[in-house]
Design a protein around this motif. Structure first.
Motif, mmCIF file in Angstrom:
data_model
loop_
_atom_site.group_PDB
_atom_site.id
_atom_site.type_symbol
_atom_site.label_atom_id
_atom_site.label_comp_id
_atom_site.label_asym_id
_atom_site.label_seq_id
_atom_site.Cartn_x
_atom_site.Cartn_y
_atom_site.Cartn_z
ATOM 1 N N ASN A 1 126.868 34.753 122.419
ATOM 2 C CA ASN A 1 126.624 33.664 121.259
ATOM 3 C C ASN A 1 126.491 34.164 119.732
ATOM 4 O O ASN A 1 125.405 34.257 119.157
ATOM 5 N N LYS B 1 122.647 34.111 117.950
ATOM 6 C CA LYS B 1 121.814 35.168 118.936
ATOM 7 C C LYS B 1 120.840 35.806 118.130
ATOM 8 O O LYS B 1 120.037 36.224 118.897
ATOM 9 N N GLU C 1 123.215 23.770 118.371
ATOM 10 C CA GLU C 1 123.864 24.648 119.412
ATOM 11 C C GLU C 1 125.079 23.912 120.191
ATOM 12 O O GLU C 1 124.711 22.937 120.867
ATOM 13 N N ASP D 1 126.825 27.027 124.137
ATOM 14 C CA ASP D 1 127.067 28.204 124.303
ATOM 15 C C ASP D 1 126.157 28.757 125.451
ATOM 16 O O ASP D 1 126.579 29.888 125.899
ATOM 17 N N LEU D 2 125.237 28.172 125.516
ATOM 18 C CA LEU D 2 124.293 28.764 126.700
ATOM 19 C C LEU D 2 124.577 28.127 127.898
ATOM 20 O O LEU D 2 125.133 26.920 127.981
ATOM 21 N N ARG E 1 118.197 24.744 126.534
ATOM 22 C CA ARG E 1 119.505 25.075 126.143
ATOM 23 C C ARG E 1 119.802 25.178 124.440
ATOM 24 O O ARG E 1 120.701 25.660 124.027
ATOM 25 N N ARG F 1 117.873 27.116 122.740
ATOM 26 C CA ARG F 1 117.171 28.317 122.413
ATOM 27 C C ARG F 1 115.592 28.106 122.157
ATOM 28 O O ARG F 1 114.921 27.207 122.596
ATOM 29 N N TRP G 1 118.391 28.633 130.974
ATOM 30 C CA TRP G 1 119.890 28.603 130.198
ATOM 31 C C TRP G 1 119.981 30.352 129.854
ATOM 32 O O TRP G 1 119.077 30.858 129.259
ATOM 33 N N GLU H 1 122.033 33.166 127.823
ATOM 34 C CA GLU H 1 122.483 33.495 126.544
ATOM 35 C C GLU H 1 123.205 34.858 126.553
ATOM 36 O O GLU H 1 122.616 35.836 126.947
#
Length: 617
Positions: free
Chosen positions: A172, A184, A193, A196-197, A232, A234, A326, A328
């Motif tokens: 990420n 990240k 976002e 990406d997760l 998702r 983060r 999720w 990462e």
């Protein structure tokens, strides 16, 4: 009264959660005043026959729930009138269809003795594991992108197989929120976002003899090049991460058990309707339950798509509400499938982990450079590690979707640029080159203003059946330019001849034969590179934009420039010239095109500028 989702919610908020036994009994007795059995086929449209098939049984549950929550949608799907809706669903005879009609409907179902075979739902995100088990799932066969796993046998059979890549997860390291740094490394949610997760699904089936809902212990163990989140989007490193090797507590509910009594039966229909139409009201009325237990198809939301899956759960073996987490990517893998995520659970709550499951993944790094330059710049994309099918081949294609953001003006329309396989120049399995501007515009046109700004979007590589997406921001520092000056920011009109149409010699001076005296030759200089010279166009479309001394646009003109087979500016540059047979003339006031059909006039002022805008062929 015509009900709607909005009016339905309002009625639900105003209606009591439970209807007294006497009211239920009276309503039901009124309905059952016919000697015909409810399970025997009878006239269509009888009370409770929400699917209009002449019977009242379990197949009516889904249509009845829809009728309560969205009457107009029910009328549309079944092509019935509002009067017909009231005939089958207004079971307490108050002239409307609300949650007050659910208890008499349930009474009808129970009175039949046999409620028939309900519609079977597609895979709903739960497997109905035996008691005392844990199941961890990921999209091991890489068929769902960054969507939830199918939880299929195909995924299950390879999810922890050594030597296979498992799920591909991207590092990420792009910048979805345009903050100027890798996502990240940020501490806090990223609302932009871009998927990406990668989701994983953890289902814990408690041991026998335990009361539900209850709290169970589990832990995940995974290597340092990944991180597991509860969302998702983060979150904050200290609060929203599921740390490796640290015991977590998780409430476990039965999927579809909306009243939290441990089973899914008719008593769950009323709270399911409430959860579907009024989530806040459901949480007030059932504070110890889980609203997501209504997510019976496992897509992460509670909506009409869950109705059939809910009906399919009534009377069936319990499936337990899954935990969605999720993954990462933080740094690339060293080899295929070297990321192993192990889940362990204490299903009988005796203080020891008694069951486990694991999945594998491979973390990929996909980066492109440079991130700025003129149109025609070659951007090299590097994939690490290159593990089939995550490799560049002659079949690799790409799509770039975004918007052009000029430095000084509002954004132009969005664009979709497609790179066919012949325009993705693979250097190796781990490297490929895309040339900015060497593409086909499927929609939009980023060249409607002087190209100095940012092409901002998402680039998706199609690698066989695998799609990898990265944020791609490319700062355009220049385009094809006027040869004179090489500035790429337009020429000062002070240096160019301007004709005054009020001059009495105008008509004679600008005949085609005499135009050379005032004709401006537009020369476009293009930088050559190893990838574009094999596909160089013979003509380019250029738009000239004139501005006054304050930067206000005066005029625009579109013309073609043609490739010259000469190397006046060195072997690494191409030169295009405008057509002498269509003279380009700068004028100080408008010109009647009917009087001068062979000329291409452009309004200009002393002290202003003229910008060339390159447009891809």
């Amino acid at each position: 009264m015509v009900n709607s989702p909005t009016s339905c919610r309002a009625m639900l908020l105003a209606s009591p959660v439970a209807v007294t036994a006497s009211v239920v009994l009276l309503a039901a007795l009124a309905i059952l005043a016919t000697p015909r059995s409810a399970t025997t086929r009878g006239p269509q449209g009888r009370p409770g026959d929400a699917n209009w098939d002449g019977q009242v049984n379990g197949a009516d549950i889904g249509p009845f729930v829809l009728a309560v929550c969205d009457g107009p949608e029910w009328e549309h799907r079944f092509r019935k009138s509002h009067a017909q809706l009231l005939a089958v669903a207004d079971l307490n005879r108050d002239g409307q269809v609300t949650r007050r009609d659910v208890p008499p409907f349930v009474f009808l179902l129970r009175s039949t003795g046999s409620w028939g075979e309900p519609p079977r739902a597609p895979n709903d995100g739960g497997k109905g594991r035996t008691l005392g088990a844990v199941d961890l799932d990921i999209d091991s066969d890489n068929t769902n992108g960054t969507a939830r796993p199918d939880r299929s046998e195909a995924e299950e059979s390879i999810e922890d197989q050594a030597g296979l890549p498992g799920k591909f997860v991207l590092v990420n390291n792009d910048d979805d929120d345009r903050s100027g740094g890798p996502d990240k490394d940020q501490n806090g949610p990223i609302s932009q976002e871009q998927d990406d997760l990668v989701p994983i699904v953890l289902e814990i089936a408690p041991g026998s003899g335990l009361t539900l809902p209850d709290e169970f212990s589990y832990r995940l163990t995974y290597p340092t090049n990944v991180r597991v989140w509860k969302s998702r989007l983060r979150g904050y490193f200290s609060a929203d991460v599921v740390p490796s090797g640290v015991t977590q507590l998780q409430m476990v509910w039965v999927l579809g058990d909306m009243n939290c009594d441990g089973v899914v039966d008719f008593d769950d229909i009323n709270p399911f309707v409430l959860a579907l139409s009024d989530p806040a009201g459901y949480e007030v009325e059932f504070p110890s339950c889980n609203w997501l237990s209504a997510d019976c198809n496992g897509d992460g939301d509670v909506n009409f798509d869950d109705i059939d899956a809910f009906v399919a759960r009534i009377g069936g073996d319990p499936t337990f509400t899954a935990v969605r987490l999720w993954v990462e990517g933080l740094s690339p893998s060293a080899g295929a499938g070297d990321v192993r995520i192990l889940a362990e659970a204490d299903t009988d709550q005796n203080g020891a982990f008694d069951t486990s499951d694991a999945v594998r993944a491979t973390v990929l790094s996909l980066t492109g450079a440079p991130t700025s330059g003129a149109l025609g710049t070659a951007v090299t994309w590097t994939l690490q590690p290159a593990i089939s099918p995550a490799i560049f081949t002659v079949q690799t294609a790409a799509t770039w979707e975004g918007i052009y953001r000029p430095d000084a003006t509002a954004p132009t329309e969005a664009f979709v640029a497609e790179y066919a396989p012949q325009l993705v120049h693979e250097v190796s399995q781990s490297g490929a080159v895309l040339v900015v501007g060497e593409c086909a515009l499927a929609s939009g046109d980023p060249g409607q203003a002087p190209l100095a700004g940012t092409l901002d979007g998402d680039l998706t590589f199609a690698l066989g059946g695998l799609n990898l997406r990265r944020t791609m921001l490319f700062t355009v520092t220049g385009s094809y330019t006027f040869v004179h000056g090489y500035r790429g920011a337009g020429e000062e009109v002070l240096e160019l001849p301007i004709v005054d149409p009020a001059d009495p010699s105008w008509g004679q001076a600008l005949t085609l034969e005499n135009a050379a005296a005032v004709h401006v030759l537009l020369a476009v200089l293009a930088e050559r590179n190893a990838y574009t010279q094999t596909t160089r166009p013979t003509a380019l479309r250029v738009e000239l934009v004139s501005q006054d001394a304050y930067g206000v646009e005066l005029d625009r003109a579109v013309l073609l420039v043609y490739l010259e087979q000469r190397q006046d500016f060195g072997p690494t540059r191409w030169v295009y010239y405008s057509d002498w047979e269509r003279p380009l003339v700068f004028v100080s006031s408008p010109v009647d095109p009917n009087e001068h059909p062979t000329l291409l006039p452009l309004l200009a002022q002393q002290g202003g500028r003229v910008f060339p805008v390159f447009q891809a062929p």
